[in-house]
Design a protein around this motif. Structure first.
Motif, PDB file in Angstrom:
ATOM      1  N   LEU A 287       0.840  -1.188   0.000  1.00 59.75           N
ATOM      2  CA  LEU A 287       0.000   0.000   0.000  1.00 59.75           C
ATOM      3  C   LEU A 287       0.884   1.250   0.000  1.00 59.75           C
ATOM      4  N   VAL A 288       0.502   2.244  -0.792  1.00 58.23           N
ATOM      5  CA  VAL A 288       1.214   3.519  -0.816  1.00 58.23           C
ATOM      6  C   VAL A 288       0.228   4.610  -0.404  1.00 58.23           C
ATOM      7  N   PRO A 289       0.081   4.848   0.902  1.00 56.76           N
ATOM      8  CA  PRO A 289      -0.832   5.904   1.356  1.00 56.76           C
ATOM      9  C   PRO A 289      -0.201   7.275   1.138  1.00 56.76           C
ATOM     10  N   PRO A 290      -0.970   8.333   1.240  1.00 57.97           N
ATOM     11  CA  PRO A 290      -0.380   9.674   1.132  1.00 57.97           C
ATOM     12  C   PRO A 290       0.632   9.913   2.243  1.00 57.97           C
ATOM     13  N   GLU A 291       1.705  10.622   1.892  1.00 53.19           N
ATOM     14  CA  GLU A 291       2.769  10.948   2.846  1.00 53.19           C
ATOM     15  C   GLU A 291       3.322   9.700   3.539  1.00 53.19           C
ATOM     16  N   VAL A 292       3.528   8.668   2.730  1.00 53.44           N
ATOM     17  CA  VAL A 292       4.059   7.408   3.250  1.00 53.44           C
ATOM     18  C   VAL A 292       5.489   7.615   3.747  1.00 53.44           C
ATOM     19  N   GLN A 293       5.844   6.904   4.807  1.00 58.11           N
ATOM     20  CA  GLN A 293       7.222   6.889   5.286  1.00 58.11           C
ATOM     21  C   GLN A 293       8.027   5.973   4.361  1.00 58.11           C
ATOM     22  N   LEU A 294       9.025   6.525   3.702  1.00 57.11           N
ATOM     23  CA  LEU A 294       9.701   5.805   2.632  1.00 57.11           C
ATOM     24  C   LEU A 294      10.270   4.455   3.043  1.00 57.11           C
ATOM     25  N   LEU A 295      11.030   4.409   4.133  1.00 56.48           N
ATOM     26  CA  LEU A 295      11.672   3.161   4.498  1.00 56.48           C
ATOM     27  C   LEU A 295      10.655   2.098   4.898  1.00 56.48           C
ATOM     28  N   ASP A 296       9.508   2.527   5.406  1.00 49.78           N
ATOM     29  CA  ASP A 296       8.453   1.576   5.768  1.00 49.78           C
ATOM     30  C   ASP A 296       8.055   0.715   4.578  1.00 49.78           C
ATOM     31  N   ILE A 297       8.025   1.328   3.391  1.00 46.23           N
ATOM     32  CA  ILE A 297       7.581   0.592   2.205  1.00 46.23           C
ATOM     33  C   ILE A 297       8.742   0.082   1.370  1.00 46.23           C
ATOM     34  N   THR A 298       9.795   0.879   1.215  1.00 48.31           N
ATOM     35  CA  THR A 298      10.884   0.460   0.339  1.00 48.31           C
ATOM     36  C   THR A 298      11.708  -0.669   0.950  1.00 48.31           C
ATOM     37  N   GLY A 299      11.812  -0.708   2.286  1.00 46.28           N
ATOM     38  CA  GLY A 299      12.543  -1.795   2.931  1.00 46.28           C
ATOM     39  C   GLY A 299      11.928  -3.153   2.612  1.00 46.28           C
ATOM     40  N   PRO A 300      10.658  -3.389   2.997  1.00 48.22           N
ATOM     41  CA  PRO A 300      10.023  -4.670   2.672  1.00 48.22           C
ATOM     42  C   PRO A 300       9.943  -4.939   1.165  1.00 48.22           C
TER      43      PRO A 300
ATOM     44  N   PHE B  45       1.326  -5.343   2.672  1.00 46.14           N
ATOM     45  CA  PHE B  45       2.064  -4.497   3.595  1.00 46.14           C
ATOM     46  C   PHE B  45       1.380  -3.139   3.701  1.00 46.14           C
ATOM     47  N   ILE B  46       1.161  -2.699   4.937  1.00 47.59           N
ATOM     48  CA  ILE B  46       0.563  -1.395   5.223  1.00 47.59           C
ATOM     49  C   ILE B  46       1.619  -0.541   5.925  1.00 47.59           C
ATOM     50  N   PRO B  47       2.281   0.377   5.224  1.00 47.84           N
ATOM     51  CA  PRO B  47       3.332   1.189   5.851  1.00 47.84           C
ATOM     52  C   PRO B  47       2.760   2.346   6.648  1.00 47.84           C
ATOM     53  N   GLY B  48       3.634   3.014   7.379  1.00 51.47           N
ATOM     54  CA  GLY B  48       3.220   4.166   8.163  1.00 51.47           C
ATOM     55  C   GLY B  48       3.113   5.423   7.317  1.00 51.47           C
ATOM     56  N   MET B  49       2.468   6.428   7.886  1.00 51.69           N
ATOM     57  CA  MET B  49       2.269   7.698   7.200  1.00 51.69           C
ATOM     58  C   MET B  49       2.415   8.815   8.222  1.00 51.69           C
ATOM     59  N   GLU B  50       2.383  10.055   7.764  1.00 53.04           N
ATOM     60  CA  GLU B  50       2.507  11.187   8.675  1.00 53.04           C
ATOM     61  C   GLU B  50       1.323  11.225   9.652  1.00 53.04           C
ATOM     62  N   SER B  51       1.603  11.504  10.915  1.00 55.33           N
ATOM     63  CA  SER B  51       0.592  11.367  11.966  1.00 55.33           C
ATOM     64  C   SER B  51      -0.574  12.342  11.816  1.00 55.33           C
ATOM     65  N   HIS B  52      -0.343  13.519  11.240  1.00 50.68           N
ATOM     66  CA  HIS B  52      -1.447  14.479  11.143  1.00 50.68           C
ATOM     67  C   HIS B  52      -2.587  13.933  10.283  1.00 50.68           C
ATOM     68  N   LEU B  53      -2.293  12.962   9.425  1.00 51.64           N
ATOM     69  CA  LEU B  53      -3.333  12.380   8.571  1.00 51.64           C
ATOM     70  C   LEU B  53      -4.272  11.487   9.384  1.00 51.64           C
ATOM     71  N   PHE B  54      -3.713  10.562  10.164  1.00 52.90           N
ATOM     72  CA  PHE B  54      -4.602   9.664  10.922  1.00 52.90           C
ATOM     73  C   PHE B  54      -5.090  10.293  12.223  1.00 52.90           C
ATOM     74  N   TYR B  55      -4.532  11.440  12.603  1.00 53.64           N
ATOM     75  CA  TYR B  55      -5.076  12.184  13.743  1.00 53.64           C
ATOM     76  C   TYR B  55      -6.330  12.973  13.345  1.00 53.64           C
ATOM     77  N   ALA B  56      -6.489  13.230  12.056  1.00 53.86           N
ATOM     78  CA  ALA B  56      -7.624  14.032  11.587  1.00 53.86           C
ATOM     79  C   ALA B  56      -8.945  13.316  11.847  1.00 53.86           C
ATOM     80  N   GLU B  57      -9.962  14.070  12.280  1.00 57.08           N
ATOM     81  CA  GLU B  57     -11.267  13.477  12.583  1.00 57.08           C
ATOM     82  C   GLU B  57     -11.911  12.860  11.351  1.00 57.08           C
ATOM     83  N   SER B  58     -11.567  13.340  10.170  1.00 57.23           N
ATOM     84  CA  SER B  58     -12.186  12.853   8.938  1.00 57.23           C
ATOM     85  C   SER B  58     -11.537  11.589   8.382  1.00 57.23           C
TER      86      SER B  58
END
Length: 322
Positions: free
Chosen positions: A12-25, A78-91
């Protein structure tokens, strides 16, 4: 290779993905394919976009639409991490409702769902982790617990497996998770070849803590103490005298002893013991003989090693019989 099943690995490539989270695996699975594994890789967008930008600003393109795929037991996501302000958002939960529904279906169909770092939030928002064990990056423990009280969050764990759900602590641990999965699929010999190809000296397991002793006690700016810590870590098989260590960093033994404790909060002896315990646990987990491990850790006998492990109550593999 014994395993001739074709596996599809979805990233998965979510917006503002953490690069190493996805490129490593992703790179580990690429290397596995180069070594003969039957793997097909797909890169999915979380929205109907063919391109997303990583948190570092790098564009990742040619993304496929998640809803075009139906996964099964031979598939890995694989579900990588993303910037926290995205999943902190109420929407956030409402915005990705369709993806969460799709994700639940893939879990129910038996696909291996693997989160890296804050990717655990995506699994939790989808309801996959209720009454399940998982881990995430240590910095988000308190927030995660408050948001998802039904989830059994395990602290100080590098990897956690619960059924067909996998989670890892953060960033570089995605590489450990990828190797863990490759070993499940293709065995330890094949996986060791892949690890060697990418120059990973020591693979970490689900029994390892998030913060290795080789990384702890290093959050300081005293260069002389860093030098001593490096010497100790690189010479665990040797019996180092305080006089020799002090000479290496141009200090008196008394000043070194005092400064080391003041800087790190532990004594030199205690620090060296902790290094030996973690190294011993890693070697024993790989099947090394107890006496050989004792020698590699600078101890004179198996009994010394047993005493040291017992003293620090270090978690060992269940199969280990000392």
């Amino acid at each position: 290779m014994a395993n001739t099943i074709i596996h599809s690995a979805f990233f998965l490539v979510p917006p503002e993905v953490q690069l190493l989270d996805i490129t490593g695996p992703a790179h580990l699975f690429y290397e596995a394919k180069e070594y003969g594994a039957e793997i097909r890789a797909h890169y999915l967008g979380m929205e109907n976009k063919v391109q997303e930008f990583s948190s570092a600003g790098l564009a990742l393109g040619n993304l496929e639409t998640f809803s075009d795929f139906s996964l099964c037991e031979t598939d890995i996501l694989f579900i990588p991490g993303m910037e926290s302000h995205l999943f902190y958002a109420e929407s956030f939960k409402l915005k990705y409702h369709d993806f969460f529904e799709w994700l639940r279906t893939q879990r129910n169909q038996g696909a291996k769902i693997c989160s890296v770092c804050t990717g655990t939030y995506i699994l939790a928002f989808a309801g996959l982790l209720d009454e399940k064990n998982c881990t995430t990056h240590w910095k988000y423990f308190d927030d995660f617990k408050s948001r998802f009280p039904k989830v059994r969050l395990l602290s100080d764990r590098l990897l956690v497996k619960d059924g067909n759900l996998y989670s890892s602590a953060g960033v570089s641990s995605g590489i450990d998770l990828a190797l863990f999965l490759l070993e499940e699929l293709y065995g330890p010999v094949f996986t060791a070849k892949v690890a060697k190809e990418v120059v990973i000296y020591l693979r970490r397991t689900e029994n390892d803590p998030q913060l290795s002793i080789f990384l702890q006690y290093r959050n300081h700016l005293e260069n002389r103490i860093h030098q001593v810590q490096d010497i100790l870590a690189q010479n665990l098989d040797k019996k180092l005298k305080i006089e020799n260590l002090a000479e290496r960093v141009c200090m008196s033994p008394r000043n070194l002893t005092r400064l080391f404790k003041k800087t790190t909060g532990v004594t030199i002896g205690n620090y060296q013991d902790k290094l030996r315990v973690e190294r011993a646990s890693q070697l024993l987990s790989k099947g090394e003989k107890v006496h050989a491990v004792a020698l590699m850790c600078g101890l004179s006998s198996s009994n010394q090693l047993r005493t040291l492990l017992k003293k620090y109550k270090y978690p060992l593999p269940n199969k280990l019989q000392l």
